[in-house]
Design a protein around this motif. Structure first.
Motif, PDB file in Angstrom:
ATOM      1  N   ASP A  12       0.292  10.246   6.436  1.00 22.81           N
ATOM      2  CA  ASP A  12      -1.516  11.379   6.020  1.00 22.81           C
ATOM      3  C   ASP A  12      -1.277  11.046   5.168  1.00 22.81           C
ATOM      4  OD1 ASP A  12      -2.974  12.895   6.313  1.00 22.81           O
ATOM      5  OD2 ASP A  12      -1.815  14.575   7.700  1.00 22.81           O
ATOM      6  N   GLN A  13      -2.037  11.280   4.620  1.00 22.33           N
ATOM      7  CA  GLN A  13      -2.581  11.001   3.114  1.00 22.33           C
ATOM      8  C   GLN A  13      -2.835  12.651   2.779  1.00 22.33           C
ATOM      9  OE1 GLN A  13      -1.009   7.999   2.473  1.00 22.33           O
ATOM     10  NE2 GLN A  13      -2.242   7.375   0.675  1.00 22.33           N
ATOM     11  N   GLY A  14      -3.322  13.199   3.050  1.00 23.86           N
ATOM     12  CA  GLY A  14      -3.802  14.567   3.187  1.00 23.86           C
ATOM     13  C   GLY A  14      -5.468  14.506   2.653  1.00 23.86           C
ATOM     14  N   ASP A  15      -5.992  13.068   2.793  1.00 27.31           N
ATOM     15  CA  ASP A  15      -6.848  13.683   2.620  1.00 27.31           C
ATOM     16  C   ASP A  15      -7.924  12.987   4.002  1.00 27.31           C
ATOM     17  OD1 ASP A  15      -6.934  10.428   2.855  1.00 27.31           O
ATOM     18  OD2 ASP A  15      -7.875  10.154   1.078  1.00 27.31           O
ATOM     19  N   GLY A  16      -7.902  13.475   4.946  1.00 29.42           N
ATOM     20  CA  GLY A  16      -7.988  12.606   7.007  1.00 29.42           C
ATOM     21  C   GLY A  16      -8.072  11.807   6.912  1.00 29.42           C
ATOM     22  N   THR A  17      -6.870  10.999   5.651  1.00 28.80           N
ATOM     23  CA  THR A  17      -6.976   9.108   5.967  1.00 28.80           C
ATOM     24  C   THR A  17      -5.634   9.094   6.358  1.00 28.80           C
ATOM     25  OG1 THR A  17      -6.807   8.746   3.462  1.00 28.80           O
ATOM     26  CG2 THR A  17      -9.045   8.984   4.855  1.00 28.80           C
ATOM     27  N   ALA A  18      -5.284   8.307   7.001  1.00 23.58           N
ATOM     28  CA  ALA A  18      -3.653   8.103   7.091  1.00 23.58           C
ATOM     29  C   ALA A  18      -3.251   6.467   6.800  1.00 23.58           C
ATOM     30  CB  ALA A  18      -2.766   8.255   8.755  1.00 23.58           C
ATOM     31  N   PHE A  19      -1.946   5.478   6.686  1.00 26.43           N
ATOM     32  CA  PHE A  19      -1.770   4.270   6.697  1.00 26.43           C
ATOM     33  C   PHE A  19      -0.995   4.160   7.980  1.00 26.43           C
ATOM     34  CE2 PHE A  19      -2.477   4.752   2.285  1.00 26.43           C
ATOM     35  CZ  PHE A  19      -3.025   3.434   2.270  1.00 26.43           C
ATOM     36  N   VAL A  20      -0.796   3.581   8.378  1.00 28.80           N
ATOM     37  CA  VAL A  20      -0.403   3.241  10.203  1.00 28.80           C
ATOM     38  C   VAL A  20       0.385   2.019  10.471  1.00 28.80           C
ATOM     39  CG1 VAL A  20      -0.443   3.344  12.754  1.00 28.80           C
ATOM     40  CG2 VAL A  20      -1.718   4.369  11.265  1.00 28.80           C
ATOM     41  N   GLY A  21       1.590   2.010  10.313  1.00 22.83           N
ATOM     42  CA  GLY A  21       2.358   1.040  10.807  1.00 22.83           C
ATOM     43  C   GLY A  21       3.293   0.565  11.573  1.00 22.83           C
ATOM     44  N   ILE A  22       4.580  -0.447  11.268  1.00 22.78           N
ATOM     45  CA  ILE A  22       5.808   0.106  12.362  1.00 22.78           C
ATOM     46  C   ILE A  22       7.411   0.053  11.886  1.00 22.78           C
ATOM     47  CG2 ILE A  22       3.955  -1.784  13.961  1.00 22.78           C
ATOM     48  CD1 ILE A  22       6.623  -4.010  13.212  1.00 22.78           C
ATOM     49  N   SER A  23       7.499   0.379  12.602  1.00 20.15           N
ATOM     50  CA  SER A  23       9.141   0.663  11.485  1.00 20.15           C
ATOM     51  C   SER A  23      10.389  -0.636  11.739  1.00 20.15           C
ATOM     52  CB  SER A  23       9.993   1.855  12.567  1.00 20.15           C
ATOM     53  OG  SER A  23      10.531   1.499  13.794  1.00 20.15           O
ATOM     54  N   ASN A  24      11.043  -0.112  10.860  1.00 17.18           N
ATOM     55  CA  ASN A  24      12.051  -0.828  10.216  1.00 17.18           C
ATOM     56  C   ASN A  24      12.846  -1.565  11.259  1.00 17.18           C
ATOM     57  OD1 ASN A  24      12.012  -1.311   7.645  1.00 17.18           O
ATOM     58  ND2 ASN A  24      13.398   0.991   7.507  1.00 17.18           N
ATOM     59  N   TYR A  25      12.464  -0.744  13.041  1.00 17.50           N
ATOM     60  CA  TYR A  25      13.603  -0.467  13.816  1.00 17.50           C
ATOM     61  C   TYR A  25      12.637  -2.233  14.270  1.00 17.50           C
ATOM     62  CZ  TYR A  25      15.388  -0.052  18.577  1.00 17.50           C
ATOM     63  OH  TYR A  25      15.862  -0.535  19.497  1.00 17.50           O
ATOM     64  N   ALA A  26      11.790  -1.476  14.215  1.00 17.88           N
ATOM     65  CA  ALA A  26      10.581  -2.203  14.935  1.00 17.88           C
ATOM     66  C   ALA A  26      10.481  -3.668  14.722  1.00 17.88           C
ATOM     67  CB  ALA A  26       8.933  -1.767  15.387  1.00 17.88           C
TER      68      ALA A  26
END
Lengths: 122, 374
Positions: A12-26
């Motif tokens: 969550d970037q705190g401005d209503g937007t976010a980055f999404v990715g996959i985890s180290n595990y994945a």
């Protein structure tokens, strides 16, 4: 940073937007990533809906939206450099930047500690 | 721990100790990778990879009727397979469809040594048993492991553990002594590289595995890289490039049908095989280079440039050696010429591909030099 049981993360970037990715595990489980397919800007995806595909030498896997999202952009670097998903999965190799449609959904996701504990049960 | 229903090879504990990721394959709990598919693939092409392929079926066929038994079931001219030689052979049904592909060796004059696919072995051994000719002995060798050592450094490693075996040329085989045990070694494999396959009693397999891995040139390689290596080498995999609906010539496996057998007219599915050899093919196996977009994988549709559905991909992989995706599949002969432009459909979108030639990556076999003509 919050995680899903499907091993996506959302920052969550705190401005209503976010980055999404996959985890180290994945990323580790997938092995050598060779191709990433990302959604168009403006697409709306529901929580749990597949929004992208990540392909390793062995197989193709769907990537799911951790919360309801409206896509702002796919990471333009992953087209030429899909290996970044193995190198920096939880930072530079984000999959999409998106508007968070329903912020309350974030609360229900696991924080780092809870995700670590979840990984311990696998 | 593997699921209780899965079988294990005698080397299972070694794979687990090496940190391999284990997956079910043909009823066995097998290593798909150790350090990673791409690293293992490249290591095999550059140095030497060690593969546990003990899940494959091994058997011995000997006696007066061994040749006749093999010829009743396959398109091999078994009478012409000399002692010390190995041949690819296709187990056929009555319609000429492929039930399995085998490596048949004659390590000495006394009989044949068979290596068959793990997923087919129960069926194959039953068929052999049911079709034994008089005075023939058939023995399944369930007490033996099979190790493959593949890559440019395989010869140098073999020179240290069994020097006599380095005299073999590609598709030669023989009986040797290794670690004080009688083993069968062939100079062949499933990677396109020079290499050896070693059949050794289970009791000595651990010791051989450790002895080979002690060489700096050797690393263990799992089934993931075994698949990408064989694909680059253009080799078919049973259940993918062929099945019982498919006859040898459409699969590009005419070399598995002896001319002498077709001439004699006694091969299973003779009429269909003769027609296919004469060119009557509805579809044929092709090599595909994916020009852009995602990897093409098994089951992806192949479309002509005008969008007509013309076939299916049977195997595909992003090639670690070439840096682009490669695939094999079936199309009608009109679309099989080198350079033909096609499309491959992945997740509802078409991506351009073109027909290329097999193998994708040149073979590096240690072939017997041809005698120079004077």
């Amino acid at each position: 940073m919050r995680f899903t049981k499907e091993h996506e993360w959302v920052r969550d970037q705190g401005d209503g937007t976010a980055f999404v990715g996959i985890s180290n595990y994945a990323a580790e489980a997938l092995g050598d990533v060779v191709y990433v397919e990302l959604p168009e800007a403006g697409r709306v995806v529901k929580q749990g809906e597949a929004f992208g595909v990540v392909e390793s030498v062995k197989a193709a896997s769907d990537v799911y939206a951790p919360v309801d999202l409206e896509i702002i952009e796919g990471n333009p670097d992953l087209g030429n450099d899909p290996e970044a998903v193995n190198a920096v999965p939880e930072s530079g190799a984000w999959f999409v930047r998106a508007r968070i449609i329903n912020p309350s959904q974030l609360e229900a996701l696991m924080d780092c500690t809870a995700y670590e504990e979840f990984l311990g049960t696998l | 721990m593997p699921e209780p229903s899965l079988k294990t090879t005698v080397l299972h504990a070694h794979h687990v100790a090496l940190g391999a990721r284990m997956v079910p394959f043909a009823g066995y709990d097998m290593p798909v990778q150790y350090e990673g598919v791409v690293a293992e693939h490249r290591w095999t092409r550059a140095s030497a990879g060690l593969f546990d392929v003990s899940h494959m079926g091994q058997a011995r066929l000997h006696g007066e009727g061994a040749v006749a038994t093999l010829e009743a079931l396959t398109a091999l001219d078994a009478s012409r397979l000399k002692a010390g030689r190995q041949s690819y052979a296709l187990l056929l049904n009555e319609q000429g469809g492929i039930l399995d592909d085998w490596m048949v060796s004659r390590p000495d004059a006394n009989g044949f040594f068979l290596v068959v696919n793990a997923a087919c072995k129960d069926q194959d051994f039953r068929i052999i048993q049911e079709n034994l000719r008089p005075d023939t002995q058939f023995e399944v060798l369930s007490d033996r492991a099979l190790l493959a050592l593949q890559g440019p450094e395989a010869k140098a490693v073999m020179a240290e553990v069994c020097p006599a075996a380095t005299d073999l040329y590609f598709m030669d085989c023989g009986r040797f002594e290794l670690l004080g045990e009688r083993v069968i070694i062939s100079r062949s494999g499933y990677t396109g590289e020079d290499g050896f396959e070693i059949s050794i009693p289970n009791a000595k397999a651990s010791e051989l595995w450790d002895r080979l891995l002690a060489f700096e040139a050797v690393k263990p390689v799992g089934l993931g890289a075994r698949d990408s290596l064989r694909l680059e080498a253009g080799m078919p995999l049973y259940g993918h490039e062929m099945d019982e609906t498919c006859a040898p010539f459409e699969a590009g496996l005419g070399f598995g049908v002896a001319k002498t057998r077709l001439a004699r007219g006694d091969v299973r599915g003779q009429a269909r095989l003769a027609a296919q050899k004469a060119g009557a093919l509805e579809r044929t196996r092709v090599a595909l280079r994916v020009l852009s977009g995602p990897p093409a994988r098994e089951g992806a549709r192949i479309l002509s440039e005008d969008g007509t559905d013309i076939g299916l991909v049977t195997s595909g992989v992003p090639s670690p050696s070439l840096g682009y995706s490669i695939a094999m599949g079936y199309v009608p002969p009109a679309f099989a010429a080198m350079g033909t432009g096609l499309n491959i459909e992945v997740r509802g979108k078409s991506h351009p591909a073109e027909v290329t030639s097999l193998p994708f990556v040149a073979h590096s076999y240690h072939r017997k030099p041809k005698v120079q003509e004077r």
